[in-house]
Design an enzyme around this catalytic site. Structure first.
Site, mmCIF file in Angstrom:
data_model
loop_
_atom_site.group_PDB
_atom_site.id
_atom_site.type_symbol
_atom_site.label_atom_id
_atom_site.label_comp_id
_atom_site.label_asym_id
_atom_site.label_seq_id
_atom_site.Cartn_x
_atom_site.Cartn_y
_atom_site.Cartn_z
ATOM 1 N N HIS A 124 44.593 -39.604 53.439
ATOM 2 C CA HIS A 124 45.289 -39.369 53.073
ATOM 3 C C HIS A 124 45.497 -41.636 53.217
ATOM 4 O O HIS A 124 46.458 -42.206 52.580
ATOM 5 C CB HIS A 124 46.379 -39.593 53.277
ATOM 6 C CG HIS A 124 46.670 -38.177 52.997
ATOM 7 N ND1 HIS A 124 46.336 -38.009 51.978
ATOM 8 C CD2 HIS A 124 47.032 -36.914 54.106
ATOM 9 C CE1 HIS A 124 46.852 -36.544 51.452
ATOM 10 N NE2 HIS A 124 47.204 -35.525 52.635
ATOM 11 N N HIS A 126 45.539 -30.727 50.896
ATOM 12 C CA HIS A 126 46.091 -31.706 50.035
ATOM 13 C C HIS A 126 44.804 -32.611 49.925
ATOM 14 O O HIS A 126 44.157 -32.760 50.457
ATOM 15 C CB HIS A 126 47.005 -32.890 51.114
ATOM 16 C CG HIS A 126 47.671 -32.264 51.869
ATOM 17 N ND1 HIS A 126 48.512 -31.216 53.330
ATOM 18 C CD2 HIS A 126 49.516 -31.914 51.464
ATOM 19 C CE1 HIS A 126 48.763 -30.862 53.661
ATOM 20 N NE2 HIS A 126 49.770 -31.130 52.706
#
Ligand SMILES: [Zn+2]
Length: 311
Positions: free
Chosen positions: A127, A166
């Site tokens: 991320h 994710h």
């Protein structure tokens, strides 16, 4: 048995985002305890080195790396960088070891003393944006390792496979404008961080997203990889395959709603090894990303490594 290098470091246990945070030191302890099983006696165990400033700036602007290095949270406290991302006084060294472990895995496999490598490290990295810590991540470790591979080992085409639940917004952002980098991700959608639509394809169709609806299970996961993800990887013909190995798509995981079983992580590992065998002499380097149910994480990561070790 394949020669698999395992890179980790106790510094990665000193990153503590605070009480109750799911990305806790116990995650890495659970993985390492599982890898203490006699099945893993053949692992080539190595210390993860710290990524250097120069290595991190292959992806991150110098000003960002300097700013992270300059953080000095008070001892025993976790300081918020955003709503999810906290640092303590051990976090910077941990993040440098995390990126360094993936880089060292690349060097091990490219040098040839290992067939494959797994970096058991934290914090995770996928991320992290070039100039922004995000989603528990400080440095985009796998993306840094990909660029390191191209710079140090004179290869051109690197693929990153991301099966964390994710979407790896950071890796996608870093890869999207370079046709010689390929990013393919399966992930729950909608879910954090909100990116990862199938319409996001990069500058040369070098980004491939396989969004899975909440509640999707093994059948949907395997179909997406068999029908779309794996054929695209074979077509890209990577010279090195990197894996963002998150285990939070497991049905027991508290952070998302996919329904994978432990054995599905063995299945995807086998399929990715087949890609690597066909395209790049089996060269595959995997790095721990998410996975927040400790038992599911330990079992799934151990199965992943066990399959990497099998011929
Ligand atoms: Zn995740």
């Amino acid at each position: 048995m394949k020669r698999v290098a395992l890179f980790t470091h106790t510094a990665c246990l000193e990153h503590d985002p605070g009480a109750g945070h799911p990305e806790c030191p116990a995650r890495l302890r659970a993985v390492m305890t599982a890898l203490d099983h006699p099945d893993f006696v053949g692992l080539l165990r190595e210390q993860a080195p710290e990524a250097t400033f120069e290595q991190l700036t292959l992806v991150h602007p110098a000003a960002y790396v300097q700013a992270i290095f300059a953080l000095s949270p008070p001892h025993g406290e976790a300081v918020a960088l955003d709503a999810d991302t906290y640092v303590c006084d051990g976090s910077i060294a941990a993040a440098r070891r995390a990126a360094g472990g993936v880089i060292a895995g690349v060097d091990a496999v490219m040098d040839g003393w290992a067939d494959a490598a797994f970096a058991a490290v934290r914090p995770p990295g996928h991320h992290a944006e070039p100039s922004q810590a995000m989603g528990f991540c400080l440095f985009a470790s796998v993306a840094v390792a990909a660029q390191h591979a191209r710079q140090r080992w004179d290869i051109k085409r690197v693929a990153v496979v991301d099966f964390d639940v994710h979407h790896g917004n950071g890796t996608q952002h870093i890869f999207a404008n370079d046709p010689d980098l390929f990013y393919v991700s399966s992930h729950q959608f909608p879910c954090y961080p909100g990116t990862g639509k199938s319409s996001e394809r990069g500058v040369a169709n070098n980004v491939l997203n396989l969004p899975l609806a909440p509640g999707s299970g093994p059948a949907q996961f395997r179909e997406a990889w068999e029908m779309i993800g794996l054929p695209a990887l074979f077509a890209f013909q990577p010279e090195l395959l990197l894996v963002s190995a998150g285990f939070d798509a497991h049905k027991a995981d508290p952070l998302a709603q996919l329904r994978l079983e432990t054995q599905d992580f063995g299945w995807i590992t086998d399929r990715l090894m087949a890609v690597a065998e066909t395209c790049c002499g089996g060269k595959i380097v995997s790095a721990l990303e998410g996975g927040y149910d400790l038992n599911a994480l330990a079992a799934s990561a151990a199965l992943h490594v066990r399959r990497l070790m099998e011929v």
